[in-house]
Design an enzyme around this catalytic site. Sequence first.
Site, short mmCIF file in Angstrom:
data_model
loop_
_atom_site.label_atom_id
_atom_site.label_comp_id
_atom_site.label_asym_id
_atom_site.label_seq_id
_atom_site.Cartn_x
_atom_site.Cartn_y
_atom_site.Cartn_z
N ASP A 96 5.51 -1.67 -0.48
CA ASP A 96 5.12 -1.85 0.91
C ASP A 96 4.30 -0.65 1.38
O ASP A 96 4.33 0.42 0.77
CB ASP A 96 6.40 -2.02 1.75
CG ASP A 96 6.12 -2.12 3.23
OD1 ASP A 96 5.24 -2.91 3.61
OD2 ASP A 96 6.77 -1.39 4.00
N ASP A 98 3.49 0.23 5.39
CA ASP A 98 3.89 0.83 6.66
C ASP A 98 5.38 1.11 6.74
O ASP A 98 6.21 0.24 6.46
CB ASP A 98 3.47 -0.08 7.82
CG ASP A 98 1.96 -0.19 7.91
OD1 ASP A 98 1.31 0.85 8.11
OD2 ASP A 98 1.44 -1.31 7.76
#
Length: 261
Positions: A96, A98
């Site tokens: 991922d 953010d």
Amino acid sequence: VCVPEAVVTSVSDPLCNVSLSVPGANEVSPSKKPRSRGLLHSLFCCLCHKETEPPPAKNNAPLLVEENGTLSKVPAKPLLPQMQSNDAGKICVVIDLDETLVHSSFKPVNNADFIIPVEIDGTVHQVYVLKRPHVDEFLKRMGELFECVLFTASLAKYADPVSDLLDKWGAFRSRLFRESCVFHKGNYVKDLSRLGRDLNKVIIIDNSPASYIFHPDNAVPVASWFDDMSDTELLDLIPFFERLSKVDDIYDILQQQRTSS
């Protein structure tokens, strides 16, 4: 970045554990999210719904999820291209962006590592990006050990230039953005069964459990990061992934890790 469906001044959500300041906006109660779509939602996505029912884990059949939440098993083109020859036999690690590797904000930050101009509705906005401590060392080592894939629910026009600046070593063999997620009961979910890789050799690293609700057994959760420069989570993960890179089936090791933690 975890932002609801309208421009807000301050949002706190128990699943997202986020507080994001945005200049020139109205305050919204954290217990009631607005229904209108706003500026920030065009870039970022919040995966914060608790009612999602996961389909069976460890299922290799691609899943397409309709707006009403109905699951249908239909042939789907894999999201990833054929594995490169120099990655043959490696585990695929989905990472991922953010709150896992970086934190971004529209609010000016004096110590921003990157400032990304992004056009929204004809206006260019500056996005201020902070790198999580030890992210450089983490990505470099992960790229040596695994087939790494960036997978974010944010839009490519923000996440792609951030990745260009962040990934100095070409650790990410592929990048997947919001359009590669499936929308399930209000969440953009990263369906690992659509990657085109054997699930017993796929791991997802993500701060949001909603992102991997379909495949929780494949997840290595990380704490959400915003601005704590003393954070060592990525550095601490490197020895674990060095051991994990040598296994043929990830499920036993991840189960042991969950049991011991």
